[in-house]
Scaffold this motif. Structure first.
Motif, short mmCIF file in Angstrom:
data_model
loop_
_atom_site.label_atom_id
_atom_site.label_comp_id
_atom_site.label_asym_id
_atom_site.label_seq_id
_atom_site.Cartn_x
_atom_site.Cartn_y
_atom_site.Cartn_z
N VAL A 155 -68.22 -1.08 7.12
CA VAL A 155 -67.16 -0.10 7.39
C VAL A 155 -67.07 0.07 8.90
O VAL A 155 -67.95 0.64 9.54
N ASP A 165 -62.67 6.87 7.77
CA ASP A 165 -64.11 6.66 7.57
C ASP A 165 -64.58 7.04 6.17
O ASP A 165 -65.24 6.25 5.48
N LEU A 213 -77.30 2.06 2.50
CA LEU A 213 -76.51 2.24 3.71
C LEU A 213 -77.32 1.96 4.97
O LEU A 213 -78.41 2.52 5.15
N LEU A 233 -65.91 4.40 3.41
CA LEU A 233 -67.35 4.42 3.13
C LEU A 233 -67.62 4.75 1.67
O LEU A 233 -68.50 4.14 1.05
N PHE A 254 -72.37 0.99 8.26
CA PHE A 254 -71.37 1.89 8.86
C PHE A 254 -71.47 1.77 10.38
O PHE A 254 -72.54 1.98 10.97
N ALA A 272 -72.72 9.40 10.64
CA ALA A 272 -73.12 8.93 9.31
C ALA A 272 -73.75 10.06 8.50
O ALA A 272 -73.47 10.21 7.30
#
Length: 286
Positions: free
Chosen positions: A200, A207, A251, A211, A224, A231
């Motif tokens: 992403v 965003d 993630l 995400l 990310f 985040a």
């Protein structure tokens, strides 16, 4: 009265026409299905299959087309095919009579100089060498956003052999030079046949939407591009909205290895370096 004709079961039916085998290979590649191709490269004495014979083998070890002979060699080749599909490393299997292996001081299952040996216990006493190679779908690099980092990722990922899929607002899709696929919006496919890595790189433009879609997909890697604080804020927002905490275990934020990257190209390189580490580590483990 003519003798009855005995038809072998479908999985052992010869497919002698090379064009048929090539057509099957093309069809399975189009479906992004992993498989192995076994090719007889040498025979000595009596063997059912001769040099040039091929078989297409699925990940579960079943022959779906082609032919490499009877049961004398098939078991060893199918076992090898499953391993080849798992780790991507081609192998050469030499099926020989037990007494010949004993004369060489080799036990069935031994490997020497890249050759795996198996015993032929059939009365034919023939020798057959079979090269087994994997045909694996290209790993997919899914990029969300039309930022400079996203464009650099698409360019570098394509040159590294990834299937590149870009998600961005429709008006921004033409900003990418040559991705394999362009998709308007951030509705990332939830499931895919091949290994996927989702990045992403929206950087302020969608965003949360991008995400969330990435984390709800089956991708084993989601990254990310942004600060830890950004985040963390998105994580709290999405958990409050009902996304399970377990979804964030995949993630990577900030995305990429810490190499001190500053420019979009350097950031893209750091992300693909991180993906390469994870990808190759998995193959070695297999």
């Amino acid at each position: 009265m003519n003798a009855p004709v005995i038809t072998p079961p479908p999985e052992t039916m010869p497919m002698t026409d090379p064009q048929d085998v090539l057509s099957l290979v093309a069809a399975m590649r189009a479906k992004a299905e992993p498989f192995a191709v076994a090719t007889v490269v040498r025979t000595v004495s009596l063997t059912a299959a001769k040099a040039g014979a091929k078989a297409i083998i699925r990940a579960d070890g079943t022959i779906t087309g082609g032919w490499i002979g009877g049961g004398c060699a098939r078991g060893a080749v199918l076992r090898t095919a499953r391993q080849v599909i798992a780790d991507g490393e081609a192998r050469l299997v030499s099926v020989q009579p037990e007494e010949l292996l004993a004369d060489l001081g080799i036990a069935p299952g031994d490997e020497r100089d890249g050759v795996r040996f198996a015993a032929n216990r059939c009365p034919s006493k023939g020798t057959m060498d079979v090269f087994v190679e994997a045909v694996l779908p290209r790993a997919q690099l899914v990029i969300c956003g039309a930022t400079p980092v996203a464009k650099a990722l698409c360019d570098l990922g394509r040159r590294m052999g990834y299937e590149t899929v870009v998600h961005a607002p429709e008006a921004d899709l033409d900003a990418f030079a040559a991705p394999d696929r362009r998709v308007a919006g951030y509705a990332v496919d939830r499931e895919a046949a091949q290994t996927r890595f989702v990045v992403v790189a929206t950087q302020g433009a969608g965003d949360a939407t991008a995400l969330r879609a990435a984390l709800e997909s089956d991708a084993g890697y989601v990254a990310f591009v942004g600060s830890r604080l950004k985040a963390a804020a998105l994580r709290e927002e999405m958990i409050r909205a009902g996304l399970p905490q377990a979804a964030f275990e995949r993630l990577h934020a900030p995305a990429g290895l810490d190499i001190g990257a500053i420019t979009p190209e350097e950031i893209a390189m750091s992300i693909l370096a991180e993906i390469t580490v994870l990808r190759r580590r998995g193959q070695r483990a297999a």
